[in-house]
Scaffold this motif. Structure first.
Motif, PDB file in Angstrom:
ATOM      1  N   VAL A 133       0.835  -1.204   0.000  1.00 33.34           N
ATOM      2  CA  VAL A 133       0.000   0.000   0.000  1.00 33.34           C
ATOM      3  C   VAL A 133       0.869   1.252   0.000  1.00 33.34           C
ATOM      4  O   VAL A 133       2.033   1.231   0.415  1.00 33.34           O
ATOM      5  CB  VAL A 133      -0.955   0.019   1.216  1.00 33.34           C
ATOM      6  N   LYS A 134       0.315   2.347  -0.464  1.00 31.92           N
ATOM      7  CA  LYS A 134       1.020   3.626  -0.497  1.00 31.92           C
ATOM      8  C   LYS A 134       0.726   4.482   0.723  1.00 31.92           C
ATOM      9  O   LYS A 134       1.450   5.433   1.013  1.00 31.92           O
ATOM     10  CB  LYS A 134       0.641   4.404  -1.764  1.00 31.92           C
ATOM     11  N   LEU A 135      -0.375   4.178   1.420  1.00 30.28           N
ATOM     12  CA  LEU A 135      -0.731   4.871   2.650  1.00 30.28           C
ATOM     13  C   LEU A 135      -0.969   3.845   3.749  1.00 30.28           C
ATOM     14  O   LEU A 135      -1.623   2.824   3.526  1.00 30.28           O
ATOM     15  CB  LEU A 135      -1.998   5.712   2.473  1.00 30.28           C
ATOM     16  N   ALA A 136      -0.430   4.127   4.921  1.00 33.48           N
ATOM     17  CA  ALA A 136      -0.723   3.346   6.119  1.00 33.48           C
ATOM     18  C   ALA A 136      -1.221   4.336   7.169  1.00 33.48           C
ATOM     19  O   ALA A 136      -1.458   5.499   6.870  1.00 33.48           O
ATOM     20  CB  ALA A 136       0.511   2.597   6.593  1.00 33.48           C
ATOM     21  N   GLY A 137      -1.375   3.884   8.397  1.00 34.45           N
ATOM     22  CA  GLY A 137      -1.842   4.828   9.406  1.00 34.45           C
ATOM     23  C   GLY A 137      -2.372   4.142  10.638  1.00 34.45           C
ATOM     24  O   GLY A 137      -1.973   3.015  10.966  1.00 34.45           O
ATOM     25  N   CYS A 138      -3.293   4.822  11.317  1.00 37.64           N
ATOM     26  CA  CYS A 138      -3.834   4.298  12.568  1.00 37.64           C
ATOM     27  C   CYS A 138      -5.298   4.691  12.695  1.00 37.64           C
ATOM     28  O   CYS A 138      -5.769   5.630  12.043  1.00 37.64           O
ATOM     29  CB  CYS A 138      -3.038   4.801  13.768  1.00 37.64           C
ATOM     30  N   THR A 139      -5.995   3.962  13.553  1.00 39.95           N
ATOM     31  CA  THR A 139      -7.438   4.110  13.712  1.00 39.95           C
ATOM     32  C   THR A 139      -7.807   4.043  15.184  1.00 39.95           C
ATOM     33  O   THR A 139      -7.389   3.120  15.888  1.00 39.95           O
ATOM     34  CB  THR A 139      -8.187   2.972  12.984  1.00 39.95           C
ATOM     35  N   VAL A 140      -8.600   5.012  15.644  1.00 38.94           N
ATOM     36  CA  VAL A 140      -9.236   4.917  16.959  1.00 38.94           C
ATOM     37  C   VAL A 140     -10.676   4.476  16.729  1.00 38.94           C
ATOM     38  O   VAL A 140     -11.383   5.060  15.899  1.00 38.94           O
ATOM     39  CB  VAL A 140      -9.215   6.257  17.714  1.00 38.94           C
ATOM     40  N   HIS A 141     -11.089   3.451  17.459  1.00 38.06           N
ATOM     41  CA  HIS A 141     -12.444   2.931  17.258  1.00 38.06           C
ATOM     42  C   HIS A 141     -13.039   2.477  18.582  1.00 38.06           C
ATOM     43  O   HIS A 141     -12.314   2.198  19.550  1.00 38.06           O
ATOM     44  CB  HIS A 141     -12.432   1.765  16.264  1.00 38.06           C
TER      45      HIS A 141
END
Length: 218
Positions: A133-141
């Motif tokens: 992938v070209k973008l990764a990241g993080c998630t608050v859920h």
């Protein structure tokens, strides 16, 4: 003076997200206070971080419990005694049972080092690199009975660089985690989060782009 949101934090590791939350509370940027830290790991760095800040820190060792439900009941009892309003999972490496989830319905948050629903579970950074992938990241859920499947509150993205390895990507994602987790908690403290099915609506006091935290958080 408005009552501060009482946070109970569950952590199994070093506790850098815990520290980010503590720091924001102390800076007056988060209308909350960490009143209890629980860990299933006696040597977890999060425990030392809490104690050094004068926050009660308790070990609930899952190895000393007959089953997962008994372990969760011990944690629930401790959190209730501390009169916790919101439970924060910060690198807590245990799957919660219905015993725990039913005790704090829609009052448990987690942060995941991936842009959910992509790459749930462990080693999200490695999964992202392997997939290309070209973008990764993080998630608050919010937490539900699944693994990283609860309604999404905030996400932040970082580019995946050509020379990234798992460690370098994880470091950049972690910087974003430290930004968006306190923000999600503050939104909850302000009563601005509404869960509607799979969606979390953010009541806007001003026209901002809170749900997509990267590049800016007010």
């Amino acid at each position: 003076m408005n009552k501060k949101l009482r946070l109970g934090v569950l952590a199994s590791g070093g506790g850098t997200n815990l520290q980010a939350i503590i720091d924001r509370c102390r800076e007056g940027k988060l209308a909350a206070e960490v009143v209890l830290v629980l860990s299933n790991k006696p040597q977890a760095g999060a425990l030392q971080r809490a104690r050094s800040c004068g926050i009660p820190a308790v070990v609930v060792d899952h190895r000393h419990c007959p089953d997962r439900e008994a372990f969760d009941r011990r944690m629930v009892d401790a959190l209730r005694q501390a009169e916790v309003d919101l439970v924060i999972l910060a690198g807590f490496m245990r799957i919660l049972t219905p015993v725990f989830l039913s005790a704090f319905p829609q009052r448990i948050m987690n942060i995941h080092p991936g842009l959910l629903p992509a790459f749930p579970g462990i080693d999200a950074q490695r999964q992202a690199l392997e997939y290309g992938v070209k973008l990764a990241g993080c998630t608050v859920h919010f937490v539900d009975p699944g693994v990283d499947t609860g309604p999404i509150i905030i996400q932040a993205a970082v580019p995946v660089l050509d020379d990234d390895d798992e460690s370098s990507l994880a470091r950049r994602i972690l910087e974003q985690e430290h930004r968006i987790y306190p923000r999600a908690i503050q939104l909850y403290a302000e009563g601005r989060l509404r869960i509607e099915g799979r969606r979390v609506r953010i009541d806007q006091k001003v026209a901002d782009k809170t749900a997509l935290a990267s590049p800016a958080i007010p």
